[in-house]
Write a protein that holds these residues in place. Sequence first.
Motif, PDB file in Angstrom:
ATOM      1  N   TYR A 175       0.819  -1.207   0.000  1.00 33.93           N
ATOM      2  CA  TYR A 175       0.000   0.000   0.000  1.00 33.93           C
ATOM      3  C   TYR A 175       0.855   1.261   0.000  1.00 33.93           C
ATOM      4  O   TYR A 175       0.539   2.244  -0.688  1.00 33.93           O
ATOM      5  CB  TYR A 175      -0.932   0.007   1.217  1.00 33.93           C
ATOM      6  N   TYR A 232       0.180   3.332  -3.302  1.00 31.97           N
ATOM      7  CA  TYR A 232      -0.702   4.476  -3.153  1.00 31.97           C
ATOM      8  C   TYR A 232      -0.009   5.702  -2.575  1.00 31.97           C
ATOM      9  O   TYR A 232      -0.283   6.825  -2.999  1.00 31.97           O
ATOM     10  CB  TYR A 232      -1.901   4.095  -2.282  1.00 31.97           C
ATOM     11  N   ALA A 275      -8.564  -3.284  -2.212  1.00 34.52           N
ATOM     12  CA  ALA A 275      -7.602  -2.908  -1.171  1.00 34.52           C
ATOM     13  C   ALA A 275      -8.087  -3.294   0.214  1.00 34.52           C
ATOM     14  O   ALA A 275      -7.294  -3.673   1.084  1.00 34.52           O
ATOM     15  CB  ALA A 275      -7.338  -1.402  -1.233  1.00 34.52           C
TER      16      ALA A 275
END
Length: 709
Positions: free
Chosen positions: A29, A33, A455
């Motif tokens: 992550y 992101y 996610a």
Amino acid sequence: MGWLRRRDPQLLAVRRAARVTLVACLGFYVCRYLLDTPAMAPYALFGAVALGALSQIPGTPRRRAGTLIAVLPVAWLLVSLGTLLSVSNVAAAAGMFLFGFVVSYVGVGGPRLAGLAAGMQLLYILPCFPPYDPGSLPSRLAGVTCAIVLLAVAEVALWPDPVPTPYTARLADAIDSLADCLSAVADSWEHGSKERLAELLPEATDRADALRPSRLPPLQRPASAGRRDRALSAAAGTARLLLGRAVDLFFVEQRGAVTLPAATNLVRRTAGCTASAAAWLRGRGPLPDTDQVAAALSEFRVARMNTDPGGIPPERLRLGALALALGEWTKSLVVAIRLAAGERPAHADPTGPFWYAYRSTPSLYWHRLRENLTPRSVAFQGALRLAAALAVARLLAGELDLSHGFWVLLTILTVLRTSAAETRSALRPALVGTVAGSLAAAVLLVVGVHPTVYAVVLPVVMLVGFAAGPLLGLGWSQALFTLVITLVFAQVTPVDWRLAEARVLDVLVGAAIGVLAGLFAWPRGGGGELHRAAGTFLGSSAEVIRETVAVMADGRPPGAALPRARLAGQLADASFALYQSERHSAAAVDWQATLLAGHHAVRGAEALVRSCPAGGLLPCVAPLTSAADDVAGRYDRAAADLLAHRRTLVEPVPAAVEWPTDLGQDLYIIADLRVWLDGLREDLGRIPGLPEPGDDLRVRVSRVADGAS
């Protein structure tokens, strides 16, 4: 929770799955992101999966963390070479063969290296597929580094596993019980009471059996090439042998035995020495030395020299010979423990049982690698089989332009076992699980959900998936891992339901290659090689028996029989270790008894040559040679039966031989040799039968408990 506790009492699988999930998702992550670097994200995730889920690293949490940091440069090397060699299918396949063999083969160095092999393979597999993009190498290395460092921190900070019982503690328990048994033997000689030994032997037997490799998880065995593990393994084997010899002493006829008081003193001193060794292993006493038992051995030999055995029947000399052997083995036990502590013997013996004492650690690992570099080594066979399968899979996936072709290689890592039968048994659950997971993934992709859902769901599916393997089996782990892969790639690149189709196709191709490799490359696995290796070991032991008696009786110089037998024993032990990792029906051979018969021949010969003068028994050459030929012939016939996969028959005890009784002190040496040869004949009698219930030590314990003599 009750169901979970029954299947995983210490929640080891759950702890591990939680750590890997947290590290993998956090790295993924952050890279995907927060840093917005799609090239880094898969490596942050798969780096954690490779070294957290696929690898089995032994030791305490702190030591596992240290291992992860130590292999970081190797991880960089594999990722870099995989990235650079993906320039062509041929180059990538050649690299796959080379590194696949090396990474798997170095596992012969010990459980730590073997446990890392599968995970390190993945670190080359992932980047060796297109697209060829050397410019992304820094991002890939950063992702792997992030994963490994976070995983090392998680090992010690996040739900660390309970520290397993140290091997030294198990060894201390066994040696402590052995000391009590030796003391009880001496008491029985002085007071004529059997009760105390009868009470002690069952627990002592259980503790000695707990040191067997088959009773220990692979990661807790002292099996590395280093000096400490070699010494601990030698100490464990010696402790078990000493317990068996203590039982022999208990049953030997003691009425009228020559030097009984001296033998009693020697056994008491060995009991004290072994008790000191157990105390040191527990950290409660100083490191034991050999002075005490050496002094007791010297006193015993002096007592024998002062006792004329002329005209005495050989049976009255047996107790003294057994006691002397017990003292010599105790001395070897103390030396092994001192080596495990980092000490070195005062005199180097490059051909003796502790030849490794003066070798450096790199030299010992190189020796282990070199001695297994033969087609007769199961480590060599397994590494070559896996490397060939992975290389063929990589070449085929590239030529067929399979989408996500690295799944082909992952399937091979999953289903390829040490034998064709084991591979077939793993194939069905792997295929069923993959198809089920692919169908679920296809439904998820066809229905279409918001990317945020991927996610959110990923950590849950990953946690359950990594825990499902140990708890529910291969099929469940494959199904859930397929979903994990789908959820990961759905967040990196645009995907549709064909991703699930590609997964099934790749798994089928990988399974086919794995099955073919298992069928055509050493399909019998450890079982087939164990027959050959054990047969060779017993055949080499027969030569040791003949050579030892020739040295003792004729004074001939020692030849190459002992070094050859030691090497054959090491290869047989490696084959047995692999055999234990496979599933087998009830065997017609007690493999542990078989290997012990060989090791007793080798170690007994080493002790005799070391403690008794060579030559000087010419008046007794004929009966000694006859006895040695009888035992060596039994070893040869047992070896031939093993090589031909025939059941070994128990041969009757030969007729009694007339031994001279007018040789003076040489009668003691003859008694020592006879005790050794009689013990080897008994060892061969234990080979046929089932491995555990047929344990002869337990039979003799029952006899003690029943009051038999």
